[in-house]
Write an enzyme that holds these catalytic residues in place. Structure first.
Site, PDB file in Angstrom:
ATOM      1  N   TYR A  15      46.677  40.981  44.437  1.00 49.24           N
ATOM      2  CA  TYR A  15      45.731  40.613  43.375  1.00 49.24           C
ATOM      3  C   TYR A  15      46.005  41.406  42.096  1.00 49.24           C
ATOM      4  O   TYR A  15      46.030  40.837  40.994  1.00 49.24           O
ATOM      5  CB  TYR A  15      44.308  40.853  43.867  1.00 49.24           C
ATOM      6  CG  TYR A  15      43.254  40.655  42.809  1.00 49.24           C
ATOM      7  CD1 TYR A  15      42.921  39.378  42.371  1.00 49.24           C
ATOM      8  CD2 TYR A  15      42.591  41.742  42.248  1.00 49.24           C
ATOM      9  CE1 TYR A  15      41.952  39.188  41.395  1.00 49.24           C
ATOM     10  CE2 TYR A  15      41.620  41.567  41.283  1.00 49.24           C
ATOM     11  CZ  TYR A  15      41.306  40.287  40.856  1.00 49.24           C
ATOM     12  OH  TYR A  15      40.351  40.114  39.879  1.00 49.24           O
ATOM     13  N   TYR A  28      32.122  34.308  33.126  1.00 52.88           N
ATOM     14  CA  TYR A  28      31.125  35.176  33.737  1.00 52.88           C
ATOM     15  C   TYR A  28      29.745  34.901  33.166  1.00 52.88           C
ATOM     16  O   TYR A  28      29.340  33.734  33.085  1.00 52.88           O
ATOM     17  CB  TYR A  28      31.545  36.648  33.602  1.00 52.88           C
ATOM     18  CG  TYR A  28      33.016  36.849  33.889  1.00 52.88           C
ATOM     19  CD1 TYR A  28      33.538  36.554  35.138  1.00 52.88           C
ATOM     20  CD2 TYR A  28      33.902  37.283  32.902  1.00 52.88           C
ATOM     21  CE1 TYR A  28      34.892  36.695  35.403  1.00 52.88           C
ATOM     22  CE2 TYR A  28      35.253  37.439  33.168  1.00 52.88           C
ATOM     23  CZ  TYR A  28      35.739  37.142  34.414  1.00 52.88           C
ATOM     24  OH  TYR A  28      37.077  37.278  34.680  1.00 52.88           O
TER      25      TYR A  28
END
Length: 307
Positions: free
Chosen positions: A190, A242
């Site tokens: 990641y 977000y």
């Protein structure tokens, strides 16, 4: 379209704001980026590319990588992806842990950190970390036509060294049985996907398939199904920024994904893909100048999906 007039309009709109916002400083390798940088690239379905400013300069794509790993996971796993990650906006910061306990380790969506870690975990479980990275970079090379795209090793190391919050998210999900690999194996992959360096030109070209039903209009490669392309764009629209996603949809009206490196990727379905980069961020981690440039572009072109 009179692209010369449109680019001049965008340049005039962003000029007073260049350098605004706060460069991400919690990742040391990003803290040194010049806040006065600004680049933009618009790639149309016929391959026409319109550019402004520092469109050729590579930057760390960070969370924009989540769009591409989601497309890979949907291609390999189909609807099973949604067994481990949701599709709802979080309303929280990108690295928030607050919802995971109540929701038993299932992240709200694949574009927040927790959700993206799960998606990467799925891809690492399928083929191993090295093969996953090779597939991701290979996709970028093929779609952009540029094999110089690579992981920025300094940024990857910096991400890992400051990754305590992401480790907490991953261990929390592991406690609920939502990690298939050892935490460090998936987190290492990641961190490296987030450290990929691309220019606006490369990024917009690589994402063009998302504007044309999952099929790259230049090389005719079907990257995802029409249905999954629509789903990726829907998740980008509702979750790509977000706790700033609603405002971004209100102002710009296009599916998009921001990254704390200062990049924003936007998709104009049926028209093309847009990448913009300016390192100064707003409080939610979205490029301030980048959002202004995109708002001006949509005003000039009428590309909002709500028109």
């Amino acid at each position: 379209m009179d692209w010369q007039a449109i680019t001049q309009r965008i340049e005039a709109a962003v000029a007073p704001h260049i350098g605004s916002g706060k460069v991400a400083d919690y990742i040391p390798a990003l803290a040194r980026i010049d806040p006065n940088k600004f680049g933009m690239a618009i790639v149309l379905g016929d391959g026409t590319m319109v550019t402004l400013g520092d469109s050729h300069e590579p930057f760390s794509i960070q969370s924009i990588s989540k769009v591409f790993t989601l497309s890979m996971a949907l291609r390999h796993y189909g609807e099973n992806v949604w067994d481990r990650v949701g599709r709802e906006p979080s309303g929280s910061a990108f690295n928030s842990i607050v919802q995971l306990e109540n929701e038993k380790g299932i992240p709200r969506n694949p574009l927040i950190n927790a959700g993206a870690i799960v998606v990467t975990d799925m891809l690492v479980a399928r083929s191993g970390a090295q093969a996953f990275e090779a597939e991701l970079l290979g996709r970028f090379h093929r779609l952009s036509g540029d094999d110089s795209i690579a992981v920025d090793e300094e940024v990857a190391e910096s991400e890992s060294a400051t990754g305590s919050r992401n480790r907490a998210l991953a261990h929390f999900m592991a406690a609920f049985g939502n990690m298939a690999n050892p935490v460090e194996a998936s987190l290492g992959a990641y961190f490296r996907q987030c450290a990929v360096r691309m220019s606006c030109r490369q990024l917009a070209r690589a994402a063009l398939f998302l504007a044309f039903d999952g099929c790259d209009p230049i090389n005719r490669e079907q990257l995802v199904t029409r249905e999954n392309c629509r789903r990726i764009n829907a998740v980008m629209m509702s979750c790509g920024h977000y706790d700033n996603s609603g405002d971004f949809a209100y102002r710009i009206g296009l599916p998009g994904k921001s990254g704390v490196g200062g990049g924003i990727l936007c998709i104009a379905p049926g028209h093309g893909a847009i990448a913009v980069w300016s390192p100064g961020l707003n409080a939610s981690g979205t490029s301030m100048v980048g959002a202004i440039a995109l708002e001006e572009l949509v005003e000039a072109t009428g590309w909002s999906v709500f028109v």
